[in-house]
Design a protein around this motif. Structure first.
Motif, short mmCIF file in Angstrom:
data_model
loop_
_atom_site.label_atom_id
_atom_site.label_comp_id
_atom_site.label_asym_id
_atom_site.label_seq_id
_atom_site.Cartn_x
_atom_site.Cartn_y
_atom_site.Cartn_z
N UNK A 1 0.85 -1.16 0.00
CA UNK A 1 0.00 0.00 0.00
C UNK A 1 0.90 1.24 0.00
N UNK A 2 0.48 2.27 -0.71
CA UNK A 2 1.25 3.50 -0.78
C UNK A 2 0.54 4.63 -0.04
N UNK A 3 1.34 5.59 0.43
CA UNK A 3 0.78 6.74 1.15
C UNK A 3 1.78 7.89 1.09
N UNK A 4 1.39 9.02 1.68
CA UNK A 4 2.23 10.21 1.76
C UNK A 4 2.44 10.56 3.23
N UNK A 5 3.68 10.84 3.62
CA UNK A 5 3.98 11.19 5.00
C UNK A 5 3.32 12.53 5.34
N UNK A 6 2.50 12.52 6.39
CA UNK A 6 1.82 13.74 6.84
C UNK A 6 2.55 14.35 8.02
N UNK A 7 2.98 13.51 8.96
CA UNK A 7 3.75 13.97 10.12
C UNK A 7 4.83 12.94 10.41
N UNK A 29 7.28 3.52 16.17
CA UNK A 29 8.72 3.32 16.00
C UNK A 29 9.05 1.93 15.47
N UNK A 30 8.28 0.92 15.86
CA UNK A 30 8.54 -0.43 15.37
C UNK A 30 8.40 -0.50 13.85
N UNK A 31 7.37 0.12 13.31
CA UNK A 31 7.17 0.13 11.85
C UNK A 31 8.30 0.88 11.18
N UNK A 32 8.68 2.03 11.74
CA UNK A 32 9.78 2.81 11.15
C UNK A 32 11.10 2.06 11.23
N UNK A 33 11.38 1.40 12.34
CA UNK A 33 12.64 0.69 12.52
C UNK A 33 12.83 -0.43 11.51
N UNK A 34 11.75 -0.98 10.98
CA UNK A 34 11.86 -2.02 9.94
C UNK A 34 12.41 -1.46 8.63
N UNK A 35 12.37 -0.16 8.45
CA UNK A 35 12.74 0.45 7.17
C UNK A 35 14.23 0.53 6.95
N UNK A 36 14.99 0.74 8.00
CA UNK A 36 16.41 1.00 7.84
C UNK A 36 16.70 2.45 7.45
N UNK A 37 15.65 3.26 7.31
CA UNK A 37 15.82 4.67 6.98
C UNK A 37 16.27 5.44 8.20
N UNK A 38 16.85 6.60 7.98
CA UNK A 38 17.27 7.45 9.08
C UNK A 38 16.24 8.52 9.40
N UNK A 39 15.40 8.86 8.42
CA UNK A 39 14.36 9.87 8.63
C UNK A 39 13.34 9.80 7.51
N UNK A 40 12.24 10.47 7.72
CA UNK A 40 11.22 10.68 6.69
C UNK A 40 10.97 12.17 6.62
N UNK A 41 10.53 12.64 5.46
CA UNK A 41 10.21 14.05 5.33
C UNK A 41 8.74 14.20 4.95
N UNK A 42 8.15 15.29 5.35
CA UNK A 42 6.74 15.54 5.03
C UNK A 42 6.55 15.55 3.53
N UNK A 43 5.49 14.93 3.07
CA UNK A 43 5.19 14.87 1.65
C UNK A 43 5.86 13.73 0.92
N UNK A 44 6.73 13.00 1.59
CA UNK A 44 7.44 11.88 0.96
C UNK A 44 6.47 10.73 0.71
#
Length: 66
Positions: A1-7, A29-44
């Motif tokens: 599923x796709x989405x856009x980061x709001x916050x 945080x558990x969902x984010x930690x699965x990504x391996x990303x360091x951050x997300x930006x609004x609108x991404x």
């Protein structure tokens, strides 16, 4: 599923996304930690796995979830 980061909060590594139908989902945080990303930006744009209405994994749209 796709989405856009709001916050997104780098302190808690959690936030919300907007689905293409306009509905909003939270991720923790558990969902984010699965990504391996360091951050997300609004609108991404992101891809995520949702199980029983809960985001269990989230990642940049060009990267795999696993």
């Amino acid at each position: 599923m796709q989405a856009t980061v709001a916050t997104y909060s780098p302190e808690t590594r959690s936030g919300t996304v907007l689905l293409d139908d306009g509905s909003q989902l939270s991720f923790d945080a558990d969902a984010f930690d699965h990504s391996g990303l360091r951050m997300l930006r609004l609108g991404q744009r992101v891809v995520m796995r949702v199980v029983d209405g809960r985001v269990t994994a989230i990642n940049h749209i060009a990267l795999p979830l696993d």
